[in-house]
Design an enzyme around this catalytic site. Structure first.
Site, PDB file in Angstrom:
ATOM      1  N   SER A  27     -19.023 120.189 -30.613  1.00 31.34           N
ATOM      2  CA  SER A  27     -19.880 119.257 -30.938  1.00 31.34           C
ATOM      3  C   SER A  27     -20.648 119.892 -31.299  1.00 31.34           C
ATOM      4  O   SER A  27     -21.095 121.211 -30.473  1.00 31.34           O
ATOM      5  CB  SER A  27     -20.833 117.948 -30.111  1.00 31.34           C
ATOM      6  OG  SER A  27     -22.161 117.244 -30.709  1.00 31.34           O
TER       7      SER A  27
ATOM      8  N   TYR B  82     -24.966 114.487 -22.825  1.00 35.49           N
ATOM      9  CA  TYR B  82     -24.225 114.946 -23.804  1.00 35.49           C
ATOM     10  C   TYR B  82     -23.807 116.051 -24.050  1.00 35.49           C
ATOM     11  O   TYR B  82     -23.056 116.837 -24.198  1.00 35.49           O
ATOM     12  CB  TYR B  82     -24.349 113.767 -24.589  1.00 35.49           C
ATOM     13  CG  TYR B  82     -23.397 113.651 -26.250  1.00 35.49           C
ATOM     14  CD1 TYR B  82     -21.950 113.302 -26.133  1.00 35.49           C
ATOM     15  CD2 TYR B  82     -23.076 114.497 -27.238  1.00 35.49           C
ATOM     16  CE1 TYR B  82     -20.872 113.654 -27.080  1.00 35.49           C
ATOM     17  CE2 TYR B  82     -22.353 114.636 -28.125  1.00 35.49           C
ATOM     18  CZ  TYR B  82     -20.965 114.404 -28.104  1.00 35.49           C
ATOM     19  OH  TYR B  82     -20.565 114.322 -29.358  1.00 35.49           O
TER      20      TYR B  82
HETATM   21  N1  LIG Z   1     -18.941 111.071 -34.200  1.00 35.96           N
HETATM   22  C1  LIG Z   1     -19.525 112.311 -34.558  1.00 35.96           C
HETATM   23  O1  LIG Z   1     -20.839 112.200 -34.790  1.00 35.96           O
HETATM   24  C2  LIG Z   1     -19.647 113.272 -33.143  1.00 35.96           C
HETATM   25  C3  LIG Z   1     -19.767 114.065 -32.959  1.00 35.96           C
HETATM   26  C4  LIG Z   1     -19.321 115.463 -32.486  1.00 35.96           C
HETATM   27  C5  LIG Z   1     -18.891 115.390 -31.753  1.00 35.96           C
HETATM   28  N2  LIG Z   1     -17.932 113.796 -31.548  1.00 35.96           N
HETATM   29  C6  LIG Z   1     -16.939 114.340 -30.423  1.00 35.96           C
HETATM   30  O2  LIG Z   1     -15.709 113.490 -31.037  1.00 35.96           O
HETATM   31  C7  LIG Z   1     -15.064 112.817 -30.483  1.00 35.96           C
HETATM   32  C8  LIG Z   1     -14.586 111.160 -30.628  1.00 35.96           C
HETATM   33  O3  LIG Z   1     -16.112 110.330 -31.449  1.00 35.96           O
HETATM   34  P1  LIG Z   1     -15.518 109.787 -32.216  1.00 35.96           P
HETATM   35  O4  LIG Z   1     -16.896 109.476 -32.890  1.00 35.96           O
HETATM   36  O5  LIG Z   1     -14.387 109.088 -32.835  1.00 35.96           O
HETATM   37  O6  LIG Z   1     -16.235 108.496 -31.557  1.00 35.96           O
HETATM   38  P2  LIG Z   1     -15.214 106.425 -30.856  1.00 35.96           P
HETATM   39  O7  LIG Z   1     -15.058 106.114 -32.183  1.00 35.96           O
HETATM   40  O8  LIG Z   1     -16.162 105.567 -30.127  1.00 35.96           O
HETATM   41  O9  LIG Z   1     -13.878 107.301 -29.694  1.00 35.96           O
HETATM   42  C9  LIG Z   1     -13.912 108.032 -28.769  1.00 35.96           C
HETATM   43  C10 LIG Z   1     -12.660 107.941 -28.056  1.00 35.96           C
HETATM   44  O10 LIG Z   1     -12.540 108.054 -26.650  1.00 35.96           O
HETATM   45  C11 LIG Z   1     -12.049 107.091 -25.710  1.00 35.96           C
HETATM   46  N3  LIG Z   1     -12.433 107.227 -24.812  1.00 35.96           N
HETATM   47  C12 LIG Z   1     -13.627 106.544 -24.048  1.00 35.96           C
HETATM   48  N4  LIG Z   1     -13.908 107.251 -22.738  1.00 35.96           N
HETATM   49  C13 LIG Z   1     -12.552 107.278 -22.461  1.00 35.96           C
HETATM   50  C14 LIG Z   1     -11.620 107.348 -21.186  1.00 35.96           C
HETATM   51  N5  LIG Z   1     -12.138 107.264 -20.057  1.00 35.96           N
HETATM   52  N6  LIG Z   1     -10.829 107.133 -21.390  1.00 35.96           N
HETATM   53  C15 LIG Z   1      -9.803 107.646 -22.763  1.00 35.96           C
HETATM   54  N7  LIG Z   1     -10.323 107.564 -23.716  1.00 35.96           N
HETATM   55  C16 LIG Z   1     -11.710 107.528 -23.588  1.00 35.96           C
HETATM   56  C17 LIG Z   1     -12.455 105.933 -26.140  1.00 35.96           C
HETATM   57  O11 LIG Z   1     -11.107 105.392 -26.921  1.00 35.96           O
HETATM   58  P3  LIG Z   1     -10.414 104.066 -25.564  1.00 35.96           P
HETATM   59  O12 LIG Z   1     -12.365 103.445 -25.776  1.00 35.96           O
HETATM   60  O13 LIG Z   1      -9.913 103.502 -26.162  1.00 35.96           O
HETATM   61  O14 LIG Z   1     -10.696 104.402 -24.180  1.00 35.96           O
HETATM   62  C18 LIG Z   1     -11.766 106.567 -28.872  1.00 35.96           C
HETATM   63  O15 LIG Z   1     -10.210 106.897 -28.722  1.00 35.96           O
HETATM   64  C19 LIG Z   1     -15.307 112.397 -29.003  1.00 35.96           C
HETATM   65  O16 LIG Z   1     -15.325 113.654 -27.908  1.00 35.96           O
HETATM   66  C20 LIG Z   1     -17.285 112.781 -29.439  1.00 35.96           C
HETATM   67  O17 LIG Z   1     -18.364 112.844 -28.273  1.00 35.96           O
HETATM   68  C21 LIG Z   1     -18.428 112.595 -32.702  1.00 35.96           C
END
Ligand SMILES: NC(=O)c1ccc[n+]([C@@H]2O[C@H](COP(=O)([O-])OP(=O)(O)OC[C@H]3O[C@@H](n4cnc5c(N)ncnc54)[C@H](OP(=O)(O)O)[C@@H]3O)[C@@H](O)[C@H]2O)c1
Length: 254
Positions: A137, A150
């Site tokens: 991130s 985080y």
């Molecule tokens: N959106 C942003 O602004 C942003 C910015 C920087 C980095 N990121 C990173 O990008 C990644 C995706 O984020 P997103 O924004 O797409 O959020 P999101 O829609 O909440 O996606 C998170 C994903 O992680 C999975 N997950 C969470 N806990 C888990 C577990 N215990 N076991 C297996 N899978 C798990 C969820 O699947 P299930 O709930 O089905 O398990 C879901 O597919 C994350 O690593 C986040 O930190 C996001």
């Protein structure tokens, strides 16, 4: 990286960025599987022709079961994306409440990433070719004070990715770190008007991934100010600016 002929597993591909990149890889011609806990989301993706696997990255036995099932179905697997992550607010002035969030964050974002990488390293090394895509991130490089653990977890995954790349050098297995800025997923679209639309983000990511050689870090334009703040001398000012968001913590309002 040629995006049209990969066999890709996205762990944490049931929503948000992971789900969009799964669809983009599939549309480009690659074979795609996703993992996650949500049975409903997995079923929807299965209806789209994407392979699906239940996995909880906080549970080593679950990761091992999923690994065995994935490799049985996709013995040619060459790309593993460790997308699973939670983004939790924490008020460090309230230790009793925040500690559980801190543990969940580290166990999912950092140890979960390590579990998945460990599970697939023998397969990729034995193939002699493949790619791990880790996910950090902009916050790994420029803390966002309302989400301290985080930030720590993502800084740790950055450091881990660098060491993993060095350790796998010469095996044919590369390590690419995806560094998203704020993207309009996971409820961010409601609280952060500056979050990048998911569609725009995914288009830029696929374009960067398709470069040959693929860069070690996938940095979309929007994240450059975070990635390079320390080098550019803007770090202190930006952390102070981002600290204003502490007012969003429930205990600090009013
Ligand atoms: N959106 C942003 O602004 C942003 C910015 C920087 C980095 N990121 C990173 O990008 C990644 C995706 O984020 P997103 O924004 O797409 O959020 P999101 O829609 O909440 O996606 C998170 C994903 O992680 C999975 N997950 C969470 N806990 C888990 C577990 N215990 N076991 C297996 N899978 C798990 C969820 O699947 P299930 O709930 O089905 O398990 C879901 O597919 C994350 O690593 C986040 O930190 C996001």
């Amino acid at each position: 990286m040629d995006l049209s002929n990969r066999t890709v597993l996205i762990v944490g591909g049931t929503s948000g960025i992971g789900r969009e990149l799964a669809r983009r890889f599939a549309a480009a011609g690659s074979t795609v599987a996703v993992g996650g806990r949500s049975a409903e989301a997995l079923s929807e993706l299965s209806d789209e022709g994407i392979g699906t696997f239940g996995i909880d990255v906080t549970d080593g036995a679950s990761v091992a079961r999923a690994r065995d099932a994935v490799l049985a179905q996709y013995p040619e697997l060459d790309t593993v994306v460790t997308m699973s992550g939670v983004m939790l607010l924490e008020d460090l002035r309230d230790p009793a409440v925040h500690f559980e969030a801190a543990q969940t964050t580290i166990d999912t974002n950092l140890v979960g990433t390590i579990r998945v990488i460990d599970a697939f390293t023998p397969h990729l090394v034995q193939r002699g070719a493949g790619t791990f895509v880790t996910v950090t991130s902009g916050i790994a490089f420029l803390p966002f004070p309302p989400m301290p653990t985080y930030a720590a977890s993502k800084a740790a995954v950055h450091a881990y990715s660098e060491a993993l790349r060095a350790q796998l050098d010469g095996t044919g297995v590369s390590v690419v770190e995806l560094v998203p800025p704020a993207v309009a997923t996971a409820g961010q679209e409601k609280v952060n008007p500056h979050a990048l639309p998911l569609d725009d983000f995914a288009t830029e990511v696929m374009q960067l991934l398709s470069q040959n050689p693929t860069p070690d870090e996938i940095l979309v334009e929007r994240v450059l100010m975070h990635r390079w703040a320390e080098r550019d001398g803007t770090y202190d000012d930006l952390v102070a600016q981002r600290s204003q968001a502490l007012a969003m913590l429930p205990g600090r309002q009013g």
